[in-house]
Write an enzyme that holds these catalytic residues in place. Structure first.
Site, PDB file in Angstrom:
ATOM      1  N   LYS A   1     -39.694  33.298 -12.630  1.00 22.90           N
ATOM      2  CA  LYS A   1     -38.933  34.410 -12.046  1.00 22.90           C
ATOM      3  C   LYS A   1     -38.020  33.907 -10.915  1.00 22.90           C
ATOM      4  O   LYS A   1     -37.351  32.871 -11.084  1.00 22.90           O
ATOM      5  CB  LYS A   1     -39.894  35.518 -11.570  1.00 22.90           C
ATOM      6  CG  LYS A   1     -40.743  36.086 -12.720  1.00 22.90           C
ATOM      7  CD  LYS A   1     -41.398  37.411 -12.380  1.00 22.90           C
ATOM      8  CE  LYS A   1     -42.519  37.329 -11.405  1.00 22.90           C
ATOM      9  NZ  LYS A   1     -43.268  38.587 -11.244  1.00 22.90           N
TER      10      LYS A   1
ATOM     11  N   SER B   1     -30.788  33.227  -1.731  1.00 25.51           N
ATOM     12  CA  SER B   1     -29.391  33.457  -1.373  1.00 25.51           C
ATOM     13  C   SER B   1     -28.574  32.170  -1.490  1.00 25.51           C
ATOM     14  O   SER B   1     -27.408  32.202  -1.916  1.00 25.51           O
ATOM     15  CB  SER B   1     -29.282  34.024   0.043  1.00 25.51           C
ATOM     16  OG  SER B   1     -29.837  33.132   0.991  1.00 25.51           O
ATOM     17  N   THR B   2     -29.174  31.045  -1.126  1.00 26.66           N
ATOM     18  CA  THR B   2     -28.486  29.756  -1.271  1.00 26.66           C
ATOM     19  C   THR B   2     -28.253  29.454  -2.742  1.00 26.66           C
ATOM     20  O   THR B   2     -27.156  29.018  -3.146  1.00 26.66           O
ATOM     21  CB  THR B   2     -29.310  28.632  -0.629  1.00 26.66           C
ATOM     22  OG1 THR B   2     -29.543  28.953   0.744  1.00 26.66           O
ATOM     23  CG2 THR B   2     -28.582  27.302  -0.709  1.00 26.66           C
TER      24      THR B   2
ATOM     25  N   GLU C   1     -41.214  37.492   1.033  1.00 23.14           N
ATOM     26  CA  GLU C   1     -41.587  36.259   1.694  1.00 23.14           C
ATOM     27  C   GLU C   1     -41.245  36.301   3.186  1.00 23.14           C
ATOM     28  O   GLU C   1     -40.099  36.530   3.562  1.00 23.14           O
ATOM     29  CB  GLU C   1     -40.866  35.077   1.036  1.00 23.14           C
ATOM     30  CG  GLU C   1     -41.329  33.725   1.539  1.00 23.14           C
ATOM     31  CD  GLU C   1     -40.695  32.576   0.772  1.00 23.14           C
ATOM     32  OE1 GLU C   1     -41.391  31.572   0.549  1.00 23.14           O
ATOM     33  OE2 GLU C   1     -39.517  32.683   0.396  1.00 23.14           O
TER      34      GLU C   1
ATOM     35  N   GLU D   1     -35.969  25.181  -6.476  1.00 22.84           N
ATOM     36  CA  GLU D   1     -37.267  25.684  -6.023  1.00 22.84           C
ATOM     37  C   GLU D   1     -36.986  26.611  -4.859  1.00 22.84           C
ATOM     38  O   GLU D   1     -36.488  26.185  -3.824  1.00 22.84           O
ATOM     39  CB  GLU D   1     -38.164  24.502  -5.621  1.00 22.84           C
ATOM     40  CG  GLU D   1     -39.637  24.837  -5.645  1.00 22.84           C
ATOM     41  CD  GLU D   1     -40.136  25.347  -4.316  1.00 22.84           C
ATOM     42  OE1 GLU D   1     -39.941  26.557  -4.044  1.00 22.84           O
ATOM     43  OE2 GLU D   1     -40.683  24.555  -3.555  1.00 22.84           O
TER      44      GLU D   1
ATOM     45  N   GLY E   1     -33.583  28.980  -0.273  1.00 23.02           N
ATOM     46  CA  GLY E   1     -33.765  30.406  -0.514  1.00 23.02           C
ATOM     47  C   GLY E   1     -32.942  30.898  -1.682  1.00 23.02           C
ATOM     48  O   GLY E   1     -31.996  30.249  -2.125  1.00 23.02           O
TER      49      GLY E   1
ATOM     50  N   LYS F   1     -28.555  15.915   1.207  1.00 27.34           N
ATOM     51  CA  LYS F   1     -28.140  16.682   2.379  1.00 27.34           C
ATOM     52  C   LYS F   1     -29.381  17.388   2.929  1.00 27.34           C
ATOM     53  O   LYS F   1     -29.769  18.459   2.475  1.00 27.34           O
ATOM     54  CB  LYS F   1     -27.066  17.712   2.001  1.00 27.34           C
ATOM     55  CG  LYS F   1     -26.075  18.074   3.139  1.00 27.34           C
ATOM     56  CD  LYS F   1     -26.712  18.700   4.363  1.00 27.34           C
ATOM     57  CE  LYS F   1     -27.087  20.143   4.126  1.00 27.34           C
ATOM     58  NZ  LYS F   1     -27.643  20.795   5.392  1.00 27.34           N
ATOM     59  N   PRO F   2     -30.063  16.757   3.911  1.00 27.04           N
ATOM     60  CA  PRO F   2     -31.240  17.418   4.482  1.00 27.04           C
ATOM     61  C   PRO F   2     -30.838  18.590   5.363  1.00 27.04           C
ATOM     62  O   PRO F   2     -29.684  18.684   5.820  1.00 27.04           O
ATOM     63  CB  PRO F   2     -31.900  16.307   5.299  1.00 27.04           C
ATOM     64  CG  PRO F   2     -30.786  15.374   5.648  1.00 27.04           C
ATOM     65  CD  PRO F   2     -29.796  15.452   4.532  1.00 27.04           C
ATOM     66  N   SER F   3     -31.793  19.472   5.618  1.00 31.36           N
ATOM     67  CA  SER F   3     -31.526  20.604   6.509  1.00 31.36           C
ATOM     68  C   SER F   3     -31.103  20.110   7.881  1.00 31.36           C
ATOM     69  O   SER F   3     -31.676  19.167   8.428  1.00 31.36           O
ATOM     70  CB  SER F   3     -32.776  21.466   6.643  1.00 31.36           C
ATOM     71  OG  SER F   3     -32.614  22.410   7.691  1.00 31.36           O
TER      72      SER F   3
END
Length: 498
Positions: free
Chosen positions: A454, A232-233, A383, A251, A230, A176-178
């Site tokens: 981390k 959050s995802t 970031e 990642e 991210g 599933k690409p962005s």
């Protein structure tokens, strides 16, 4: 949308529309809609997963031998290499990155297919030193149906890192690409088909991450989820994956320190900073977004850095002279602006840049920006994912190491720049990051494990580590001499229990 091409999902070896709803794909450099894609529904996603499970169980690919997998992936690499100019043009349009960058990056993407093809061909099982007349063989098997969620900043490169490893090990892959930059990944379907990959082994589906991506990752039929995105995802997906006992590789980003020491010539230090900080307009997970500069070179460094940053050419990504392209969308421009404003409020000094920009009144651009700030400031810790770079003056080697390790929850990449051989080893050993470059940055190779510590994620892309992460280990214990006499009426001396 009249005149705008629609690119459907790639399913079972063909482009097949899975939804009546269309999502526009926008060129961030001029705000023009360049295509539409499917907004794949929940029901469609579930059916695609079920179909993929059936494909895996058929053994068409899972049971293919190593020479066959090698041949298909190697041919896909050859086909892709012949079409690189076409993919360069497409990636430039959908990401707004300078064509000069895209030519350099995409020229290397076929290497990932070749590397993992070769691993599949030469991979060997093991026989353990099991005690007694027993042979213990260890073999690696494909996991099953794996889901891959890929980002917009390096659409083809990151997708190919994941796809190549998963296919080499015999899995069925759903990508599933962005929705912001899916077109190059969708186009890969036809290349794999021409290379001989059986239909249904690679499924490429489009949609919003919060919908289609979520529906996909919720499936209990998956054998693995591989995410680049991210934090959050990850936090939205990980609890569901844990309930379904689906392992994850993730990642998730970074805040890479660029550690600049006084043994380095100032001109070299500035070149290092420019390269680390402004590739892809700062939109990479390892962007050198905080420059930790030793006080002994700080003043000369800042004077030259300011001049060189002001000279960077922001412009049309299709122009080979352009050095700074677009950011991905309006939200990214607003995010960069918000970081600049907070940095000012935090006592930072904007040395250069700091403003949104356009090309002939169109596009989503942000000036390359340098801000002097202090350790612990918002800009020095979090970031941005844009061309807004923090500079921190440091008094000593120990202070550079401390700030590099302690000022951010991320630990993906870092670079150490010095002409002192002993210092290079000493500092690199103390930096807490999954990837530490010495006198380099952004260096990547299919053989080199890529992943952080981390909040930068779990697991690795690239290398044997990625290859093995797409397998499950099976232990077969063959007894050719241990008799099951344990419960005989008269137990022989030395009877073996285990």
């Amino acid at each position: 949308m009249s005149g705008v091409p629609h690119v459907s999902n790639w399913l079972s070896g063909a482009y097949v529309s899975s939804s009546a709803e269309r999502i526009p794909v926008v060129n961030p450099a001029n705000e023009q809609i360049i295509a539409t894609i499917d907004a794949t529904t929940q029901d469609a996603v579930h059916q695609i997963v079920r179909d993929s499970v059936s494909t895996f169980k058929s053994g068409l690919w899972a049971c293919a031998d190593a020479p066959e997998r090698y041949a298909v992936l190697s041919k896909a690499a050859t086909l892709l290499r012949a079409r690189i100019p076409e993919f360069v043009e497409l990636e430039t349009r959908q990401t707004g990155r300078p064509i000069r960058e895209m030519r350099a990056q995409l020229a290397r993407v076929p290497e990932w297919l070749e590397y993992f093809a070769s691993l599949a061909r030469v991979h060997e099982g093991r026989v353990t030193p099991f005690k007694g007349p027993v042979i213990n063989t260890l073999t690696r098997l494909p996991l099953g149906v794996v889901a891959q969620i890929t980002p917009w900043n390096h659409p083809l490169l990151i997708a190919m890192k994941k796809i190549a490893a998963a296919l080499a090990t015999g899995n069925v892959v759903i990508v599933k690409p962005s929705e912001l930059a899916p077109l190059s990944v969708l186009r890969m379907g036809e290349i794999f088909k021409e290379a001989g990959l059986p239909d249904g082994v690679l499924q490429i589906i489009s949609g919003y991450g919060r919908e289609t991506g979520k529906f996909l990752c919720e499936s209990p039929l998956l054998a693995k989820i591989d995410l680049t995105g991210g934090i959050s995802t990850y936090r939205a997906i990980a609890p569901i994956a844990a309930l379904n006992m689906v392992p994850m590789t993730a990642e998730l980003g970074g805040k890479a320190p660029v550690c600049l020491f006084p043994s380095l010539e100032v001109e070299q230090a500035v070149k290092a900073a420019l390269f680390a900080s402004f590739i892809a307009s700062g939109q990479t997970c390892v962007t050198g977004s905080r420059l930790l500069v030793h006080k002994d070179i700080y003043d000369d460094f800042m004077q030259l850095l300011e001049r060189r940053v002001k000279e960077l050419r922001l412009g049309d990504p299709k122009d080979a002279r352009t050095q700074i392209g677009a950011v991905i969308n309006k939200a990214s421009v607003e995010r960069c602006s918000a970081f600049v404003e907070r940095a000012r409020n935090d006592g930072g000094t904007v040395v250069c840049g700091g403003q949104p920009a356009t090309i002939e009144g169109k596009g989503f651009f942000f000036e390359p920006t340098i801000i002097e700030t202090h350790a612990g400031a918002d800009l020095a810790c979090n970031e941005v994912f844009g061309p807004v770079i923090a500079v921190v003056k440091c008094d000593s080697e120990d202070e550079i190491i401390r700030i590099a390790n302690d000022d951010t929850p991320y630990a993906l990449g870092a670079s150490v720049w010095t002409n002192d051989f002993n210092q290079a080893h000493r500092v690199a050993a103390k930096i807490e990051a999954g990837i530490v470059w010495v006198n380099g940055h952004h260096l990547n190779d299919p053989s080199s494990p890529w992943g952080g510590f981390k909040e930068s994620g779990v697991g690795k892309e690239n290398g044997q580590e990625a290859f093995e992460s797409y397998t499950k280990l099976k232990s077969t214990v063959i007894n050719y001499g241990v008799q099951p006499t344990w419960f005989d009426p008269e137990i022989a001396e030395g009877a073996r229990y285990g």
